[in-house]
Scaffold this motif. Structure first.
Motif, PDB file in Angstrom:
ATOM      1  N   VAL A 154      -9.854   2.947   7.363  1.00 41.22           N
ATOM      2  CA  VAL A 154      -9.562   1.534   7.129  1.00 41.22           C
ATOM      3  C   VAL A 154      -9.325   0.847   8.454  1.00 41.22           C
ATOM      4  O   VAL A 154      -9.000   1.472   9.473  1.00 41.22           O
ATOM      5  CB  VAL A 154      -8.322   1.364   6.222  1.00 41.22           C
ATOM      6  N   TRP A 185     -17.992  -1.243  -6.703  1.00 40.88           N
ATOM      7  CA  TRP A 185     -16.601  -0.970  -6.332  1.00 40.88           C
ATOM      8  C   TRP A 185     -16.086   0.190  -7.194  1.00 40.88           C
ATOM      9  O   TRP A 185     -16.451   0.300  -8.370  1.00 40.88           O
ATOM     10  CB  TRP A 185     -15.694  -2.188  -6.525  1.00 40.88           C
ATOM     11  N   GLN A 186     -15.230   1.016  -6.592  1.00 39.23           N
ATOM     12  CA  GLN A 186     -14.666   2.170  -7.296  1.00 39.23           C
ATOM     13  C   GLN A 186     -13.152   2.172  -7.120  1.00 39.23           C
ATOM     14  O   GLN A 186     -12.638   1.903  -6.027  1.00 39.23           O
ATOM     15  CB  GLN A 186     -15.267   3.468  -6.740  1.00 39.23           C
ATOM     16  N   SER A 187     -12.449   2.476  -8.207  1.00 39.87           N
ATOM     17  CA  SER A 187     -10.984   2.461  -8.167  1.00 39.87           C
ATOM     18  C   SER A 187     -10.454   3.781  -7.606  1.00 39.87           C
ATOM     19  O   SER A 187     -11.014   4.852  -7.867  1.00 39.87           O
ATOM     20  CB  SER A 187     -10.429   2.238  -9.569  1.00 39.87           C
ATOM     21  N   ALA A 188      -9.378   3.691  -6.842  1.00 40.29           N
ATOM     22  CA  ALA A 188      -8.729   4.883  -6.258  1.00 40.29           C
ATOM     23  C   ALA A 188      -7.230   4.654  -6.219  1.00 40.29           C
ATOM     24  O   ALA A 188      -6.753   3.518  -6.045  1.00 40.29           O
ATOM     25  CB  ALA A 188      -9.276   5.164  -4.867  1.00 40.29           C
ATOM     26  N   TYR A 218       0.851  -1.189   0.000  1.00 42.52           N
ATOM     27  CA  TYR A 218       0.000   0.000   0.000  1.00 42.52           C
ATOM     28  C   TYR A 218       0.886   1.238   0.000  1.00 42.52           C
ATOM     29  O   TYR A 218       0.990   1.976   0.981  1.00 42.52           O
ATOM     30  CB  TYR A 218      -0.938  -0.016   1.213  1.00 42.52           C
ATOM     31  N   PRO A 234      -8.376  -2.296   2.199  1.00 39.59           N
ATOM     32  CA  PRO A 234      -9.123  -2.402   0.931  1.00 39.59           C
ATOM     33  C   PRO A 234      -8.374  -3.288  -0.054  1.00 39.59           C
ATOM     34  O   PRO A 234      -7.139  -3.339  -0.057  1.00 39.59           O
ATOM     35  CB  PRO A 234      -9.189  -0.948   0.432  1.00 39.59           C
ATOM     36  N   TYR A 276      -9.802   7.716   3.391  1.00 38.10           N
ATOM     37  CA  TYR A 276     -10.705   6.586   3.566  1.00 38.10           C
ATOM     38  C   TYR A 276     -10.366   5.850   4.855  1.00 38.10           C
ATOM     39  O   TYR A 276      -9.230   5.393   5.044  1.00 38.10           O
ATOM     40  CB  TYR A 276     -10.564   5.641   2.364  1.00 38.10           C
ATOM     41  N   ASP A 319     -18.621   1.146  -3.409  1.00 41.30           N
ATOM     42  CA  ASP A 319     -19.393   2.249  -3.992  1.00 41.30           C
ATOM     43  C   ASP A 319     -20.853   1.809  -4.107  1.00 41.30           C
ATOM     44  O   ASP A 319     -21.137   0.642  -4.456  1.00 41.30           O
ATOM     45  CB  ASP A 319     -18.837   2.615  -5.376  1.00 41.30           C
ATOM     46  N   LEU A 368      -9.676   9.533  -6.096  1.00 45.81           N
ATOM     47  CA  LEU A 368     -10.587   8.819  -6.970  1.00 45.81           C
ATOM     48  C   LEU A 368     -10.283   9.129  -8.427  1.00 45.81           C
ATOM     49  O   LEU A 368      -9.508  10.045  -8.730  1.00 45.81           O
ATOM     50  CB  LEU A 368     -12.033   9.182  -6.629  1.00 45.81           C
ATOM     51  N   TRP A 424      -9.350  -0.796  -4.391  1.00 48.63           N
ATOM     52  CA  TRP A 424     -10.793  -0.774  -4.665  1.00 48.63           C
ATOM     53  C   TRP A 424     -11.537  -0.358  -3.399  1.00 48.63           C
ATOM     54  O   TRP A 424     -11.295  -0.896  -2.316  1.00 48.63           O
ATOM     55  CB  TRP A 424     -11.290  -2.147  -5.108  1.00 48.63           C
ATOM     56  N   ILE A 425     -12.454   0.618  -3.559  1.00 47.07           N
ATOM     57  CA  ILE A 425     -13.261   1.130  -2.455  1.00 47.07           C
ATOM     58  C   ILE A 425     -14.732   0.838  -2.763  1.00 47.07           C
ATOM     59  O   ILE A 425     -15.173   1.029  -3.899  1.00 47.07           O
ATOM     60  CB  ILE A 425     -13.025   2.651  -2.276  1.00 47.07           C
TER      61      ILE A 425
END
Length: 1736
Positions: A52, A22-25, A7, A58, A50, A17, A42, A14-15
Motif C-alpha cells: 500500500v 474489486w475483492q473484499s478482504a 485500518y 485501499p 498487500y 481484482d 481474502l 476493498w482490493i
C-alpha cells in the motif's frame, strides 16, 4: 479521527481484482502509519500482504448494516467498490432493480418480467414523497408530476443508457404512469393516444441488435402537455439522429426495423396482396443480418397491434396503406439487380420485376428510374455532362435513395402522430421524457458514435451543473458554510467538437469541397489539434483514426465514411424523378418547400428537431452534423428551462441472463453514465445527513445519564458529537440535520456496536455464571443420589453367596452349547437343500441361454450376407447416377469458365490499350514540363551567381547595382509574362484533352446510333411477324362474335332469372316478420307450458303429502290377515277393484276440472271487487246465497262421511280430517253470521246500489248452477268411495293390490286438500271485503254531517295533494340536515313518512299519483346523494333511510314471505291495489350505489392515515425500527403530510361507527362496512410494506402485530367480532409473523410454507428478499433459504400478483328486517316543516 486509525484488525477493505473489479478482504493486523504492507485475509481464506501507499490506502468497506441501501449516497464510505457491492447485493440477492444515487435513479435491466408495474403499484406511489417508498421508476415520475403541480414549472425526465439497458421500457413506464394518475374527465382518451404512440415509433424506429432485441435506433423527446388541472391534454414528439444506414445494411445476427418484418409476415393477407411482398428471406434489406425472426416475438400479431394503434390515433386505413406502400417500395428497391457493364458502367434490366413493382407502387417512370440509377449528371458552368456509374456507385446511389425515402417516411409518421396528439387549448405545463442513447464505444466507431457521444457530453455537462446546484441549495437551506467543490467540467471537450474551427466545423468545410475526402479532413484535424489539445490524440499504429478523451473514456474513431454520412446526399436527378411521382405521398416528400403539418406551431414555441429541406443547391444544403448540433442545442435550451430528473439504465451482462451481474460491465457503465461522478461530488462534501431526532433515537446508547437529562435533544446531539468525534471538521450542524463527512457514520456505528458488544458480554457473563451455578448444584444432587444407590447395591451383593452364582453360571453355559448344536444342525440341512435347488435351476437356465445364443448367431450371419448384397447393389446404382451428373455438371462449368475467361480477357485488353494511350500522353506532358523547369532552374542559378558578384563589389559600385537591379526587375517581369503564357498554353492543352473526351463521348453516341439502327431493322422484322399475328387475331375475332351471340342468349335467360329473383326477394322480406310472429307464438307457448308445469308440480306435491299421511295411518297387515287367497283371486277375476279404481279416477278428473273453473270464477270476482267498490251489496248478497248452498253441500258431505266411517275400516284416519273440516265450516258459519249482521246494517244505506247490479245476479245464478253440479259430482265420488269400501269390507286384499289402494287414498286426499284451499281463498276474500266495508263506512261517516262524530283512529297514512309533492321532497329530502334531527327521532323516520304517503296514494287507487310520487322521491334521493357525494354523515343518513324505505315496501307489500313477522295491525296496513316490486328493484340498485359511494368516502378519509399509523408509528416505545439510512430527499420533496398515529386510525373508526349508529344503519350493513374498511387497512399497509425495504425488519413486524391487536380490541369493544373483519387482516398478520420468525433452517422454511397460507408465493419471496436487519447482530436471509421456500411453494396454485387490490369491494347484501314501529303511531316533527300533511 484520522482515516488511518480505522485500518484496524477485523475491519474490511476493498482490493482491486482482475475478475470482479474489486475483492473484499479482512484486515488481520492493525495498520500503523508508515507501513508499506497491509496484512489481509481474502474471503476464500488466503492470507495476503498487500503493498500500500500510505497516501492512498485501499478503500474501506461499509458495515453490513449499511449494505443494500436504497440510496447509494447513504453509504458511509462513498467510492466505486461500495457502489458496485451495494448494487450487486440489491440486484442479485434482493432482486431489486432500482436504486437511488442522489438525484439519479439507477435501473438495472433484469431481463425478466417482474410484477411491479401494475395499476396497484401506480396507485401506491401516487402522492408519495420520493424516498418514502422503495426506489422505482414510478417514484421519479411522481416526483416530476408533484413538482410540476406544486411549482407550475415544466419538468424533464432524462432516460439514458447503453443499447439493451432498458431505456425504451423505462420511458414507456413513465408515460404510462402519467396517463394513469392524470386521467382526464373527457371522452377524448388522450392518455390512450399518448401511450399508443409508443408501439408505432417502436415499429418504425426500433430494431434487433446483437445487444438488444428491441433497440431504439433514434433519440426521442416526448413532451406530455397538461392543463391547469394537471390532466393530460396532448403531447408532442421530437426525434434525433435516426440510424438510416440500418435500412440498407445490418450486421450479423441483427435485423432491419421491425415494421418491415411485420409487413412480410402479413404479406399473404388479402389487403396486402397489391404490395406483392413475400417472406423476409426474399428481400436483401431484411435478410442481410441472417436473423429474420426474434425468439418469442410474433411479427404478424405485432402488425395487428400496430394497425390498432394507428386507428386509435385516428390515422385511417388510407393513410396506413400509403405508409405500407412506401415501405414495400423500399423493400423492392433493395432487390433491384444492378449488373456491371465493363469496369466503368452498370445497367438495370428493363425486365427487372422488382424495379417495375417499385415504380408501380410509387407511380414513377420506370425507364427514367432504370437510367438514372446507373448514371449521374455533372453540371459545370458551361455544360451538363451525363456520366455512367460503376456497379458499386450505382448500388450506393440505390441505397442512398432507400435511406432518403425511409428518413422522410419516418419524419412524416412522427408529424402525423403529433397531429393526432394535438390539443385545442393552450398548455399550462408539460413533462418531457427524453429517451436517448447513452455513451457508446465499440471496436469500430464511426460518425454515429461520434454524434451520440457528443450528445452525451452535452447532457453530462447539464447534469453536473444541476447536481452542483442542488448541493448548493441544500447547504444554503441548512445554513452550512458553502465550500467550492471540484467537479469534472467537460466544456473543453465540447469546445473541441463544436467550437469555431472545431471538429464539426472542419467536417462541414471539407464536405463543401467537390473533391473532399476523409483523409484530407483527418489531416486537418492532425494539423490543428495534435500536440495542441490534450483531449485529442493520434493513434500510434493508424493514420485513419483519431482519439478523443471523453468524460467517460477514450474513444478511437475511424474517419472512413464521415464525409459521406455527414453529406447524406442523393443524386438530384433521382430526387426530380420522385418529385414527378403521381403518388401524392412520395411527391410531397421531395418538394422544395414542403408545408409542415405539425399542429404545434401555434401552441408550443419549439421548432422541429429536423429542419425542413432547403433547395438542392450544394452551397445551401445543410449537413447532418450541423442539423444534429442545432437540434441538440435546442434540446439543451428546453432541458435547461425545466427541472430535470435522471434515470440511468444499466445493462448487467451481455448474455441477457436474468439477474446475472457482470461487475466489469456494470463498472464501465457507471463511469460512463455519471453515477460515480455524483458519488464523488457527494463524497467531497458531507454525504451522510441525519435529522436530530433520528440521531438521538439511534445513538442514545452512546449517551451518558447526565447528557440524557437535558431536555433539548438538539443540544444533546451537539454535546455527544463533540465528545465522540474530536475533529469538528468531520461534521456540521444544520438547522434540521447533522451533516457528516464520509466514514463518520461507520465510525459511530462501530462505537455503537462496541457498546452493545460490551453490554452483551456483561449480560452473557452474568447469565453463564448463573447457569453454571445451577448446573453445579444439579450435578452435586445427582452425585449424592448415585452414591446412595451404589452403596445400597453393594450391601445387597454382599448378602448373596458364591455358590448360587456358580450354579447359575454353569446352567447358562450348558444352555449355550445345547442351543448352538441344534441351530447348526438345522442350518446344515437348509444349506444342502438350497445348493441342490440352485444347481438344477442354474443348469436349466444355462442350457436355455445357450440355445438362444446359437439361434441368434445364425440369424446374424444370414442378415449380414443379405444386407451386404443389398448395400452393394444400392451403392453401384448411386455411383453410376452420380458419375453421370458430375460429368454433365463439369462440362457445363468448364464451358461457363471458358466464356467468362474470354470476356474478362477482352475487357482487360481494352482497358490496357486505354491505359497505355493515356499513359503515353501523360509521359509526354511530364517530359515537356520537366525540360521547362530545368531551363528555369539554370537561369535561376546564373542570376544567383551574378548577384553574389554584385554583392562583393557593392561598396564600390552602388550606382551600377541600382541600374542592374532595375534591369533585373524588368527581366523578372518578362519572365512572369512568359510563365503566364506557358500556363495559358497548359490550360489550352487541358481544354484539348476535355475536347478529346467529349469527342470520345460523341463516338460512343454514334455507336449508340448504329445500335439503334440495328434495333430498327430488328423492329421491322418484328412488325412483319406482327402482321402475321394480326391475321390470326381476325380469326379469333370471328370466334369472339360467335361467343358474344351465345352470351346475349344467356343474358336473356339471366333477365328472366332476375325477375324471378326479385319476386323471391320480396317474399324473403316477409320472412323475418313471419319469424318474429313465430317467435312470439313460441314464447307464449312456453309461458303457458311453464304455468301448466308449475300447477302440476304444486298438485303433485300436495298429493304426495296426503298419501304419506294416509299410508302412515293405514294398516295393510290387518287387511291382509282378514282376506283369503281365494277371495283375492275371485276379486281379480271379476275385476271389481279395477272398475272401482277407474270410477275414482273419473271422479277426480271431474273434480279437478270443476276446481279449475271455480278458481277462474273467483279470480274474476276478486278483480271485480277491487275495482268496483260501489257494487258491494249485490256481491255480498250473492256470497250469502253461495255460502248457504255450500253449507248444504257440507251437510251432505258430513252425512256421507259419517256413513263412510261406519262402513269403511280401510281408512280410519279420514275421520280426523272430516272433523277438522267440520270445525273449519263452523268457523266459517260464525264469521258469516257476524258479517250478515254487519251487512244488514249497511244494506239500508246501499239499497239504491242494489238496483244497478241486477245483471250480476244472473251471473251468480249461473254460478249456483255450477255449485249444484259440483255437489252432484261430489255425490258421485262419495258413491264410488262407498262401493270401494264395501268391496274392501267383503274381501281380503293381497300384497299386489297395495299400490292401487295407495292411489285411491291419494286421490281422496287431494280432493280434501282442494276443499281446504278453496275455503282459504274465501277467507281472504272475506277479509278484503271487511277492509273495504270499513273504508266505505268511514268515508260515508265523514260525508254525512248529521252523523255524530266518533274519536279519530289513525290508520298510518299521510294525506297530501299531488301539487305538494315538490314541497315534500324539498323539505323532507333536499333541505333536511341530519345532524340536528337524528338524535330525537326514530331511525328511518323520513323513510316511514314517505311510505305513509305511498300508502295514501295506494288507498286512493290512483296509479298516476303513486307513480309520480315514487319517481320524485327516487330522484330526490339521487339528487341529495349527488350534491353531498363527499359528506359522510349525509351519505350514512340516506343509506339508512333508503334501506328503511325499501324494507317498508317489502313489509307492507302483502306478500307472505315478508308478512311472517308482522303484527295483525301491520298486516291490515298492507298495500291494497298496487304491486311495487319494480320500484323495490330500483330502490335496491340505488341503495347499492349509495353504499359504494359511502365506502369510497370512508376510504378517502382514512387512507392517508393508514401507512403513518399502521407502519411508521411505533406503538411499542423503545423498540425503534430506525437504521442509518441518511437518505437525502430533494429540496422539492417537502414532507407536507401530518403525523398520524394508531390512535388517529382508531378515532376515525370510532367516528364512523358512532355516526352510522346515530343514523340508524342496520347492524348487518354496519358490519359489512367495517369489514370493507379493515380490508383496506390491511391491503394498504401490506402493499406499502412490499414497496418499503426499510420497513421489512423483525422489530417492524412486532410493531405491526401490536397495531393489529389494537384493531382487534376495537372490534371486541364494538361487539363486531361476527363481521369477519378480523379475517381480512390475516395476510398482514402473517406478513408480520414472517418478519419475526427465524429464517435459517429447512424446518423454518417448512413452517413458513405451512403458516403463510393467505400470502401468495410472490409476496412471501418479496418479503424474504426485502428483509433488512436493523443491527449487526441480526442475520440476513440467505438466497439459498429464499430458493428453498420458493421451491416448497411451487406446488401452490395462487395468483402471481404482488399487490393486493385496494379497490376491491365485497358484495353487499341488504337483509330484510321488518320495522317494529306502528305507522299509526308515527308523528311528524315540526322541524321537518311538513305541516301541510295530515295524518289519516
Amino acid at each position: 479521527m484520522a482515516l488511518a486509525e480505522l485500518y484496524t484488525q477485523y475491519n474490511r477493505v476493498w482490493i482491486p481484482d482482475n475478475e470482479e473489479v474489486w475483492q473484499s478482504a479482512e484486515i488481520t493486523k492493525n495498520y500503523k502509519a508508515g507501513d508499506s504492507f497491509l496484512h489481509v485475509q481474502l474471503e476464500d481464506g488466503t492470507e495476503l500482504s498487500y503493498p500500500v501507499d500510505p497516501a492512498a490506502l485501499p478503500p474501506l468497506r461499509n458495515p453490513d448494516i449499511l449494505v443494500g441501501e436504497n440510496d447509494l449516497t447513504a453509504l458511509s464510505y462513498l467510492h466505486e467498490p461500495a457502489v458496485l457491492h451495494n448494487l450487486k447485493i440489491r440486484f442479485v440477492e434482493s432482486k431489486l432493480i432500482y436504486t437511488y444515487s442522489g438525484i439519479i435513479l439507477v435501473a438495472i435491466n433484469p431481463y425478466k418480467q417482474l410484477p411491479i408495474y401494475g395499476d396497484a403499484i401506480i396507485h401506491a406511489y401516487s402522492g408519495q414523497n420520493m424516498g418514502d417508498m422503495d426506489p422505482h421508476i414510478f417514484a421519479v415520475a411522481e416526483e416530476a408530476y408533484k413538482q410540476m403541480a406544486r411549482n407550475n414549472k415544466n419538468q424533464s425526465i432524462i432516460v439514458s443508457g447503453e443499447s439493451g439497458a432498458g431505456k425504451t421500457v423505462s420511458a414507456r413506464y413513465t408515460m404510462r404512469y402519467f396517463a394513469t394518475v392524470s386521467k382526464s374527465s373527457s371522452n377524448a382518451h388522450v392518455e390512450d393516444k399518448v401511450l399508443a404512440s409508443n408501439p408505432i415509433t417502436e415499429a418504425v424506429g426500433n430494431a434487433k441488435t446483437t445487444r438488444n432485441d428491441n433497440s431504439s435506433r433514434f433519440g426521442k423527446y416526448t413532451e406530455i402537455s397538461f392543463d391547469q388541472s394537471y390532466q393530460i391534454i396532448g403531447a408532442n414528439m421530437r426525434t434525433y439522429l435516426l440510424e438510416k444506414s440500418r435500412v440498407v445494411f445490418q450486421s450479423e445476427n441483427e435485423r432491419n426495423y421491425h415494421i418491415f418484418y411485420q409487413l412480410c409476415a402479413s404479406a399473404m393477407q388479402p389487403e396486402y396482396e397489391h404490395l406483392k411482398l413475400g417472406s423476409a428471406e426474399e428481400f436483401n434489406y431484411t435478410r442481410m443480418g441472417g436473423s429474420t425472426v426474434i425468439e418469442g416475438v410474433d411479427d404478424r400479431a405485432n402488425m395487428v397491434e400496430t394497425q390498432k394503434t394507428f386507428a386509435l390515433l385516428g390515422l385511417k386505413k388510407d393513410f396506413q396503406m400509403d405508409v405500407f406502400k412506401m415501405l414495400a417500395a423500399i423493400l423492392h428497391l433493395g432487390n433491384v439487380e444492378i449488373a456491371a457493364v465493363g469496369d466503368e458502367r452498370s445497367s438495370i434490366s428493363m425486365e427487372d420485376k422488382h424495379l417495375s413493382i417499385f415504380c408501380e407502387l410509387l407511380d414513377l417512370n420506370c425507364d427514367k428510374m432504370a437510367r438514372w440509377l446507373c448514371h449521374r449528371k455533372i453540371v459545370t458552368t458551361s455544360e451538363t455532362v451525363v456520366k455512367p456509374m460503376t456497379r458499386a456507385q450505382a448500388v450506393n446511389a440505390r441505397d442512398a435513395l432507400a435511406k432518403k425515402i425511409y428518413s422522410h417516411l419516418f419524419d412524416f409518421i412522427v408529424e402525423r402522430i403529433n397531429q393526432a396528439l394535438q390539443f385545442p387549448g393552450k398548455q399550462h405545463t408539460f413533462i418531457g421524457v427524453l429517451d436517448i442513447y447513452g455513451f457508446e464505444t465499440f471496436d469500430v466507431n464511426s460518425f454515429e458514435q461520434f454524434c451520440i457521444n457528443y450528445a452525451n457530453e452535452k447532457l453530462q455537462q447539464q447534469f453536473n451543473l444541476h447536481v452542483f446546484k442542488l448541493e448548493q441549495e441544500e447547504y444554503m437551506k441548512e445554513d452550512i458554510p458553502w465550500t467550492l467543490i471540484d467537479f469534472y467540467d467537460n466544456q473543453p471537450v465540447i469546445d473541441l467538437i463544436e467550437a469555431k474551427m472545431g471538429i464539426l466545423e472542419l467536417l462541414d468545410e471539407e464536405c463543401l469541397l467537390p473533391h473532399g475526402k476523409d483523409e484530407n479532413w483527418l489531416q486537418k484535424l492532425y494539423n490543428n489539434f495534435v500536440n495542441k489539445n490534450a483531449l485529442f490524440e493520434k493513434p500510434r499504429m493508424s493514420n485513419t483514426s483519431f482519439i478523443i478523451q471523453h468524460f467517460a473514456d477514450k474513444v478511437e474513431y475511424k474517419c472512413e465514411g464521415f464525409l459521406e454520412k455527414n453529406r447524406d446526399t442523393v443524386h438530384e436527378v433521382l430526387i426530380e424523378i420522385l418529385k414527378e411521382s403521381k403518388f401524392h405521398l412520395c411527391a410531397d416528400f421531395f418538394q422544395d418547400n414542403p408545408v409542415s403539418v405539425s399542429p404545434f406551431s401555434s401552441t408550443i414555441n419549439i421548432k422541429s428537431a429536423r429542419p425542413v429541406l432547403k433547395s438542392p443547391n450544394k452551397q445551401l444544403r445543410t449537413t447532418v452534423g450541423s442539423k444534429f448540433r442545432n437540434s441538440l442545442s435546442l434540446l439543451m435550451v428546453t432541458l435547461n428551462a425545466t427541472t430535470p430528473h435522471y434515470v440511468r439504465c444499466i445493462k448487467p451482462n451481455d448474455e441477457k441472463l436474468p439477474f446475472e451481474f457482470d461487475s466489469k460491465r456494470v463498472a464501465q457503465q457507471l463511469r460512463a453514465c455519471g453515477v460515480l461522478e455524483t458519488i464523488r461530488i457527494s463524497a467531497q462534501s458531507y454525504p451522510s445527513r441525519w435529522t436530530y431526532i433520528e440521531f438521538f433515537s439511534r445513538y442514545s446508547i452512546l449517551m451518558t445519564q447526565q447528557e440524557l437529562s437535558i431536555n433539548d435533544k438538539k443540544q444533546i446531539c451537539k454535546i455527544v458529537l463533540q465528545r465522540l468525534i474530536q475533529d469538528p471538521n468531520q461534521y456540521q450542524f444544520g438547522r434540521t440535520k447533522i451533516f457528516f463527512r464520509a466514514g463518520q457514520v461507520a465510525y459511530l456505528e462501530k462505537l455503537r456496536s462496541d457498546r452493545l458488544r460490551q453490554a452483551c458480554t456483561l449480560l452473557q457473563r452474568r447469565v453463564r455464571g448463573w447457569l453454571q451455578r445451577r448446573r453445579f448444584v444439579a450435578l452435586r444432587r445427582a452425585a449424592l443420589t448415585v452414591q446412595q444407590y451404589y452403596r445400597g447395591q453393594r450391601t445387597v451383593r454382599q448378602a448373596i453367596t458364591a455358590r448360587n452364582l456358580k450354579e447359575t453360571w454353569a446352567a447358562i453355559v450348558i444352555q449355550k452349547y445345547c442351543r448352538g448344536y441344534l441351530v447348526r444342525r438345522l442350518c446344515q440341512l437348509i444349506h444342502v437343500a438350497a445348493v441342490t435347488i440352485q444347481a438344477y435351476t442354474r443348469g436349466f437356465l444355462a442350457r436355455k441361454k445357450y440355445r438362444k445364443m446359437r439361434e441368434e448367431q445364425k440369424a446374424v450371419v444370414l442378415q449380414k450376407y443379405a444386407r451386404a448384397w443389398l448395400a452393394r447393389r444400392r451403392f453401384q446404382n448411386i455411383r453410376r447416377f452420380v458419375v453421370n451428373i458430375q460429368l454433365s455438371y463439369r462440362v457445363q462449368q468448364l464451358q461457363k469458365r471458358v466464356e467468362e475467361q474470354s470476356r474478362e480477357n477482352h475487357g482487360l485488353l481494352e482497358r490496357l490499350t486505354n491505359l497505355a494511350s493515356a499513359h503515353m500522353d501523360d509521359v509526354d506532358t511530364i517530359q515537356k514540363l520537366e525540360s521547362e523547369l530545368e531551363k528555369l532552374t539554370a537561369q535561376k542559378r546564373t542570376y544567383e551567381e551574378k548577384g553574389k558578384k554584385y554583392k562583393e563589389d557593392s561598396e564600390q559600385k552602388i550606382l551600377k547595382l541600382e541600374n542592374q537591379n532595375k534591369e533585373l526587375q524588368e527581366q523578372k517581369e518578362t519572365l512572369e509574362i512568359k510563365l503566364q503564357e506557358k500556363t495559358e498554353e497548359m490550360k489550352e492543352k487541358m481544354d484539348d484533352l476535355t475536347q478529346q473526351l467529349f469527342n470520345d463521348v460523341q463516338k460512343e453516341e454514334n455507336q449508340r446510333m448504329i445500335l439503334e439502327k440495328n434495333f430498327q431493322n430488328q423492329k421491322q422484322d418484328y412488325e412483319k411477324e406482327i402482321e402475321l399475328l394480326k391475321g390470326e387475331i381476325k380469326i379469333l375475332k370471328e370466334e369472339k362474335t360467335q361467343l358474344q351471340q351465345q352470351i346475349q342468349q344467356e343474358i336473356i335467360t339471366q333477365d328472366g332469372l332476375k325477375v324471378e329473383v326479385g319476386q323471391l326477394t320480396k317474399q324473403a322480406q316477409k320472412i323475418p316478420e313471419l319469424q318474429k310472429e313465430i317467435e312470439l307464438l313460441q314464447t307464449q307457448k312456453l309461458d303457458v307450458e311453464k304455468q301448466a308445469h308449475s300447477q302440476k308440480r304444486e298438485l303433485r306435491e300436495k298429493m304426495s303429502e296426503v298419501t304419506k299421511q294416509l299410508l302412515e295411518s293405514y294398516d295393510f297387515e290387518d287387511v291382509r290377515s282378514r282376506l283369503s287367497t281365494e277371495d283375492l283371486e275371485h276379486l281379480n277375476e271379476d275385476g271389481e277393484l279395477w272398475f272401482a279404481y277407474e270410477g275414482l279416477k273419473k271422479a277426480t278428473r271431474v273434480l279437478e276440472s270443476h276446481f279449475q273453473s271455480q278458481k277462474e270464477i273467483y279470480e274474476k270476482e276478486i278483480e271485480g271487487l277491487n275495482f268496483k267498490v260501489e257494487h258491494l251489496s249485490q256481491d255480498i248478497n250473492h256470497l250469502q246465497k253461495l255460502f248457504r248452498e255450500e253449507n248444504d253441500i257440507n251437510d251432505g258431505i258430513r252425512l256421507e262421511v259419517s256413513r263412510l266411517t261406519s262402513e269403511n275400516l280401510v281408512i280410519p284416519d279420514l275421520k280426523q280430517q272430516v272433523a277438522e273440516l267440520e270445525n273449519q265450516k263452523l268457523d266459517l258459519e260464525n264469521r258469516l253470521q257476524e258479517q250478515t249482521i254487519k251487512l244488514q246494517e249497511m244494506s239500508n244505506r246501499l239499497h239504491y246500489e242494489l238496483e244497478r247490479d241486477r245483471t250480476q245476479r244472473r251471473t251468480t245464478e249461473a254460478q249456483n248452477e255450477v255449485d249444484i253440479k259440483e255437489k252432484e259430482s261430489l255425490k258421485d265420488t262419495i258413491q264410488g268411495i262407498e262401493g270401494l269400501s264395501n268391496g274392501v269390507m267383503q274381501d281380503e286384499i293381497q300384497d299386489e293390490l297395495q299400490s292401487k289402494i295407495k292411489q285411491v287414498t291419494t286421490r281422496l286426499a287431494v280432493e280434501h286438500m282442494d276443499l281446504e284451499e278453496k275455503l282459504d281463498m274465501k277467507d281472504r276474500i272475506i277479509k278484503k271485503l271487511e277492509d273495504q266495508i270499513k273504508t266505505l263506512t268511514k268515508t260515508i261517516e265523514k260525508s254525512e254531517a248529521h252523523v255524530p262524530t266518533v274519536p279519530k283512529e289513525y290508520i298510518g297514512m299521510m294525506e297530501y295533494k299531488k301539487e305538494d309533492e315538490e314541497r315534500i321532497i324539498q323539505n323532507l329530502i333536499l333541505d333536511l340536515k341530519p345532524r340536528g334531527v337524528v338524535v330525537n327521532m326514530i331511525p328511518g323516520l323520513p323513510a316511514h313518512i314517505l311510505f305513509m304517503c305511498v300508502r295514501y296514494a295506494d288507498y286512493l287507487n290512483d296509479a298516476d299519483m303513486l307513480k309520480s310520487f315514487m319517481s320524485v322521491t327516487i330522484d330526490g334521493i339521487k339528487q341529495v346523494v349527488k350534491e353531498h357525494s363527499e359528506d359522510f354523515e349525509m351519505l350514512s343518513f340516506w343509506l339508512s333511510n333508503t334501506y328503511y324505505f325499501l324494507n317498508c315496501l317489502k313489509q307492507y307489500s302483502g306478500e307472505e314471505e315478508f308478512m311472517k313477522h308482522n303484527t295483525p295491525r301491520q298486516n291490515k296496513n298492507s298495500l291494497k291495489h298496487f304491486d311495487l316490486s319494480e320500484y323495490r328493484q330500483i330502490l335496491s340498485d340505488l341503495a347499492i350505489q349509495i353504499y359504494h359511494q359511502f365506502i369510497i368516502v370512508m376510504e378517502n378519509n382514512i387512507q392517508h392515515m393508514i401507512v403513518p399509523g399502521m407502519l411508521e408509528y411505533e406503538s411499542l416505545q423503545g423498540i425503534s425500527g430506525l437504521k442509518p439510512t441518511g437518505f437525502r430527499k430533494r429540496s422539492s420533496s417537502i414532507d407536507d403530510t401530518d403525523t398520524y398515529t394508531m390512535t388517529s386510525i382508531l378515532q376515525q373508526l370510532s367516528y364512523f361507527y358512532s355516526t352510522m349508529c346515530q343514523n340508524g344503519l342496520d347492524s348487518e350493513l354496519l358490519k359489512q362496512a367495517v369489514k370493507q374498511l379493515f380490508f383496506l387497512i390491511g391491503a394498504v399497509t401490506l402493499n406499502s410494506l412490499f414497496l418499503r425495504k426499510d420497513m421489512c425488519s423483525c422489530r417492524k413486524g412486532m410493531q405491526i402485530r401490536c397495531n393489529i391487536s389494537y384493531l382487534e380490541e376495537w372490534l371486541k369493544d364494538k361487539n363486531l367480532q361476527s363481521s369477519n373483519a378480523k379475517e381480512t387482516l390475516e395476510p398482514l398478520s402473517q406478513a408480520a409473523w414472517l418478519l419475526q420468525v427465524k429464517k435459517i433452517t429447512d424446518d423454518d422454511a417448512k413452517e413458513i410454507c405451512e403458516h403463510c397460507t393467505s400470502l401468495s408465493t410472490v409476496q412471501i419471496v418479496k418479503i424474504l428478499n426485502s428483509y433488512t436487519p436493523i443491527d449487526d447482530f441480526e442475520k440476513r436471509v440467505t438466497p439459498s433459504f429464499v430458493r428453498k421456500v420458493q421451491a416448497m411453494l411451487n406446488n401452490r396454485e395462487d395468483v402471481p400478483q404482488l399487490m393486493l387490490d385496494t379497490k376491491h369491494l365485497f358484495q353487499v347484501t341488504f337483509p330484510f328486517t321488518p320495522s317494529p314501529h306502528a305507522l299509526e303511531l308515527i308523528q311528524v316533527p315540526s322541524s321537518f316543516k311538513l305541516g301541510f300533511l295530515t295524518r289519516v
